[in-house]
Motif scaffolding. Structure first.
Motif, PDB file in Angstrom:
ATOM      1  N   THR A 283      -1.250  10.270   1.763  1.00  0.00           N
ATOM      2  CA  THR A 283      -2.526  10.131   2.075  1.00  0.00           C
ATOM      3  C   THR A 283      -2.833  11.308   3.237  1.00  0.00           C
ATOM      4  O   THR A 283      -2.146  11.838   4.050  1.00  0.00           O
ATOM      5  CB  THR A 283      -2.500   8.822   2.807  1.00  0.00           C
ATOM      6  N   ILE A 284      -4.102  11.514   3.094  1.00  0.00           N
ATOM      7  CA  ILE A 284      -4.953  12.567   3.988  1.00  0.00           C
ATOM      8  C   ILE A 284      -5.782  11.957   4.925  1.00  0.00           C
ATOM      9  O   ILE A 284      -6.518  11.160   4.627  1.00  0.00           O
ATOM     10  CB  ILE A 284      -5.767  13.571   2.949  1.00  0.00           C
ATOM     11  N   LYS A 285      -5.449  12.161   6.377  1.00  0.00           N
ATOM     12  CA  LYS A 285      -6.266  11.594   7.240  1.00  0.00           C
ATOM     13  C   LYS A 285      -7.586  12.350   7.336  1.00  0.00           C
ATOM     14  O   LYS A 285      -7.687  13.421   6.955  1.00  0.00           O
ATOM     15  CB  LYS A 285      -5.484  11.679   8.464  1.00  0.00           C
TER      16      LYS A 285
ATOM     17  N   ARG B 143      -9.903  12.208   5.473  1.00  0.00           N
ATOM     18  CA  ARG B 143     -10.329  12.730   3.997  1.00  0.00           C
ATOM     19  C   ARG B 143     -12.016  12.379   3.753  1.00  0.00           C
ATOM     20  O   ARG B 143     -12.445  11.560   3.692  1.00  0.00           O
ATOM     21  CB  ARG B 143      -9.512  11.882   2.883  1.00  0.00           C
TER      22      ARG B 143
ATOM     23  N   GLN C 175       0.839  -1.200   0.237  1.00  0.00           N
ATOM     24  CA  GLN C 175       0.027   0.089  -0.065  1.00  0.00           C
ATOM     25  C   GLN C 175       1.005   1.043   0.269  1.00  0.00           C
ATOM     26  O   GLN C 175       1.866   1.395   0.720  1.00  0.00           O
ATOM     27  CB  GLN C 175      -1.045   0.107   1.189  1.00  0.00           C
ATOM     28  N   GLU C 176       0.535   2.257  -0.848  1.00  0.00           N
ATOM     29  CA  GLU C 176       1.214   3.462  -0.735  1.00  0.00           C
ATOM     30  C   GLU C 176       0.899   4.288   0.366  1.00  0.00           C
ATOM     31  O   GLU C 176      -0.101   4.597   0.782  1.00  0.00           O
ATOM     32  CB  GLU C 176       0.975   3.982  -2.166  1.00  0.00           C
ATOM     33  N   ARG C 177       1.878   4.708   1.263  1.00  0.00           N
ATOM     34  CA  ARG C 177       1.855   5.576   2.259  1.00  0.00           C
ATOM     35  C   ARG C 177       1.912   7.153   2.123  1.00  0.00           C
ATOM     36  O   ARG C 177       1.577   7.827   2.916  1.00  0.00           O
ATOM     37  CB  ARG C 177       2.835   5.044   3.316  1.00  0.00           C
ATOM     38  N   ARG C 178       2.714   7.443   0.758  1.00  0.00           N
ATOM     39  CA  ARG C 178       2.906   8.789   0.676  1.00  0.00           C
ATOM     40  C   ARG C 178       1.567   9.653   0.263  1.00  0.00           C
ATOM     41  O   ARG C 178       0.962   9.090  -0.719  1.00  0.00           O
ATOM     42  CB  ARG C 178       3.868   8.987  -0.427  1.00  0.00           C
TER      43      ARG C 178
END
Length: 115
Positions: free
Chosen positions: A74-76, A78, A69-72
């Motif tokens: 990401t907006i909490k 959202r 999974q891509e972690r860069r």
């Protein structure tokens, strides 16, 4: 080959690889690191051996990275685009304009898009 016979003997006595490494120095003058013993035990397991069953902790092999999974970027907390109010479509306020960012490997390749 004698040293690996000694390693196996100590592991079968349910010693940890750390204990076996120290015991080899005391009893035989052999210096084999505990990491090397772990590698040997897991190679033995791949060959169908049972040394690994004498380890105190049999932990499952886990992937190091979060399942791909891509972690860069990401907006909490959202809120999805489908849940935005209708006034946003009019784009009459400054905050209503969308800003998309494509995150690349290098910061110089990141593209900002307003539209």
């Amino acid at each position: 080959m004698l040293e690996w016979t000694e390693v196996e003997r100590l592991i079968w006595l349910d010693m940890s690889p750390e204990q076996a490494s120290c015991r080899l120095v005391l009893e035989c003058g052999l210096r084999i690191s505990h990491e090397t013993i772990y590698v040997y035990i897991y190679e033995d397991k791949r060959r169908g051996g049972d040394l690994w069953q004498h380890l105190r902790c049999q932990k499952p092999h886990r992937k190091r990275y979060a399942g791909g999974q891509e972690r860069r970027g990401t907006i909490k907390n959202r809120i999805g685009i489908n849940e935005r109010p209708g006034i946003v479509d009019q784009k009459s306020r400054i905050g209503d304009w969308e800003g998309d960012t494509v995150i690349g490997k290098e910061p110089s390749r990141r593209i900002g898009h307003i539209g």
